[in-house]
Design an enzyme around this catalytic site. Structure first.
Site, PDB file in Angstrom:
ATOM      1  N   THR A 150       0.810  -1.133  -0.018  1.00 57.40           N
ATOM      2  CA  THR A 150      -0.047  -0.016   0.184  1.00 57.40           C
ATOM      3  C   THR A 150       1.161   0.978   0.008  1.00 57.40           C
ATOM      4  O   THR A 150       2.141   1.226   0.281  1.00 57.40           O
ATOM      5  CB  THR A 150      -0.930   0.041   1.189  1.00 57.40           C
ATOM      6  OG1 THR A 150      -0.049   0.144   2.490  1.00 57.40           O
ATOM      7  CG2 THR A 150      -1.865  -1.303   1.315  1.00 57.40           C
TER       8      THR A 150
ATOM      9  N   ALA B 190       3.192  -1.255   4.838  1.00 56.65           N
ATOM     10  CA  ALA B 190       2.534  -0.164   5.229  1.00 56.65           C
ATOM     11  C   ALA B 190       3.508   1.035   5.348  1.00 56.65           C
ATOM     12  O   ALA B 190       4.592   0.986   6.202  1.00 56.65           O
ATOM     13  CB  ALA B 190       1.675  -0.429   6.659  1.00 56.65           C
TER      14      ALA B 190
ATOM     15  N   ILE C 230       7.597  -2.608   7.021  1.00 56.70           N
ATOM     16  CA  ILE C 230       7.497  -1.044   7.298  1.00 56.70           C
ATOM     17  C   ILE C 230       8.174  -0.349   5.858  1.00 56.70           C
ATOM     18  O   ILE C 230       9.350  -0.572   5.377  1.00 56.70           O
ATOM     19  CB  ILE C 230       8.532  -0.403   8.311  1.00 56.70           C
ATOM     20  CG1 ILE C 230       7.936  -1.128   9.593  1.00 56.70           C
ATOM     21  CG2 ILE C 230       8.539   1.148   8.383  1.00 56.70           C
ATOM     22  CD1 ILE C 230       6.508  -1.010   9.709  1.00 56.70           C
ATOM     23  N   LYS C 231       7.144   0.386   5.100  1.00 57.25           N
ATOM     24  CA  LYS C 231       7.657   1.267   3.854  1.00 57.25           C
ATOM     25  C   LYS C 231       8.253   2.320   4.513  1.00 57.25           C
ATOM     26  O   LYS C 231       7.631   3.374   4.958  1.00 57.25           O
ATOM     27  CB  LYS C 231       6.556   1.189   3.132  1.00 57.25           C
ATOM     28  CG  LYS C 231       6.866   0.914   1.703  1.00 57.25           C
ATOM     29  CD  LYS C 231       5.499   0.958   0.886  1.00 57.25           C
ATOM     30  CE  LYS C 231       5.834   0.868  -0.806  1.00 57.25           C
ATOM     31  NZ  LYS C 231       4.321   0.874  -1.477  1.00 57.25           N
ATOM     32  N   LEU C 232       9.296   2.734   3.647  1.00 58.93           N
ATOM     33  CA  LEU C 232      10.174   3.858   3.948  1.00 58.93           C
ATOM     34  C   LEU C 232      10.524   4.383   2.644  1.00 58.93           C
ATOM     35  O   LEU C 232      10.964   3.711   1.936  1.00 58.93           O
ATOM     36  CB  LEU C 232      11.440   3.522   4.788  1.00 58.93           C
ATOM     37  CG  LEU C 232      11.433   3.001   6.160  1.00 58.93           C
ATOM     38  CD1 LEU C 232      12.562   2.165   6.546  1.00 58.93           C
ATOM     39  CD2 LEU C 232      10.514   3.981   7.105  1.00 58.93           C
TER      40      LEU C 232
END
Ligand code: G3P
Length: 217
Positions: A27, A56, A82-84
């Site tokens: 997402t 996310a 964890i999307k960074l």
């Protein structure tokens, strides 16, 4: 090659899971905005539908705030990734999560050098955006090939996740280029099963079968 669904629409993810075409989900803030729904609720619902990784994305721009947001998101479910963003601050946060054993997806990658930094930071996934490079008349798939070569040469465990994939041709090219994963809108994933000659051939078989007057059961 694994297929991740690039969407925040829970019903679409449910449908793909039924076909066995769901290895994970990605997402981003734009997809969450498009869903019109509460971010954390959507992530919790998606995580309940698949054991695969669910990306996310943090919203903060500075590493300490990214870390606080990411730790909060990671508590939603074990399969949250964890999307960074691929910034120096994002890489700092990536190192933190890598040290904690929390998986990361470093996003908005547009160059091999950016990918190299993410791999060195221990990113679980690096997300080069092929469609957005193609939009500029550049070669998104060449970037996939370059990153795959770098990861293989230096035995990085980082997986190449082809993102901004918009067509069946993009999926095929990403597979040929050696992407470990492609994150793809559900409509494109389902479209991969379609071929006009399949439809034509099936209609002919159905007609001929009906003429035999037989039934299998
Ligand atoms: O995974 C990133 C992707 O959602 C971006 O796609 O089509 O907005 O470039 P697009």
């Amino acid at each position: 090659m694994k297929f991740f669904a690039d969407t925040a629409i829970v019903a679409d993810i449910e449908e793909l899971a039924q076909y066995g075409l769901l290895d994970g989900v990605t997402t981003n803030p734009s997809l969450i905005a498009k869903s019109g729904r509460d971010f954390k609720q959507v992530i919790a619902e998606i995580c309940a539908l698949t054991d695969g990784p669910v990306s996310a994305e943090v919203a903060a721009m500075e590493a300490p705030a990214m870390i606080a947001e990411g730790e909060h998101l990671a508590r939603i479910a074990d399969n949250v990734v964890i999307k960074l963003p691929l910034t120096l601050e994002g890489l700092k946060a990536c190192r933190h999560f890598t040290a904690q054993g929390i998986r990361t997806n470093v996003t908005l990658c547009f160059s091999a050098n950016q990918a190299l930094l993410a791999a060195k930071a221990g990113a679980t996934y690096i997300s080069p955006f092929v469609g957005r490079l193609d939009d500029l008349g550049l070669d998104g798939m060449e970037l996939i090939r370059e990153i795959r070569m770098i990861c293989d040469t230096y035995a990085f465990e980082t997986e190449v996740l082809a993102a901004s994939v918009r067509s069946a041709n993009h999926v095929k090219e990403a597979a040929i280029a050696g992407a470990h994963v492609a994150t793809v809108p559900p409509v494109v994933i389902k479209g991969l099963a379609s071929h006009v000659l399949t439809d034509k051939g099936l209609a002919q078989f159905a007609k001929d079968w009906a003429e035999t007057g037989q039934s299998i059961l």
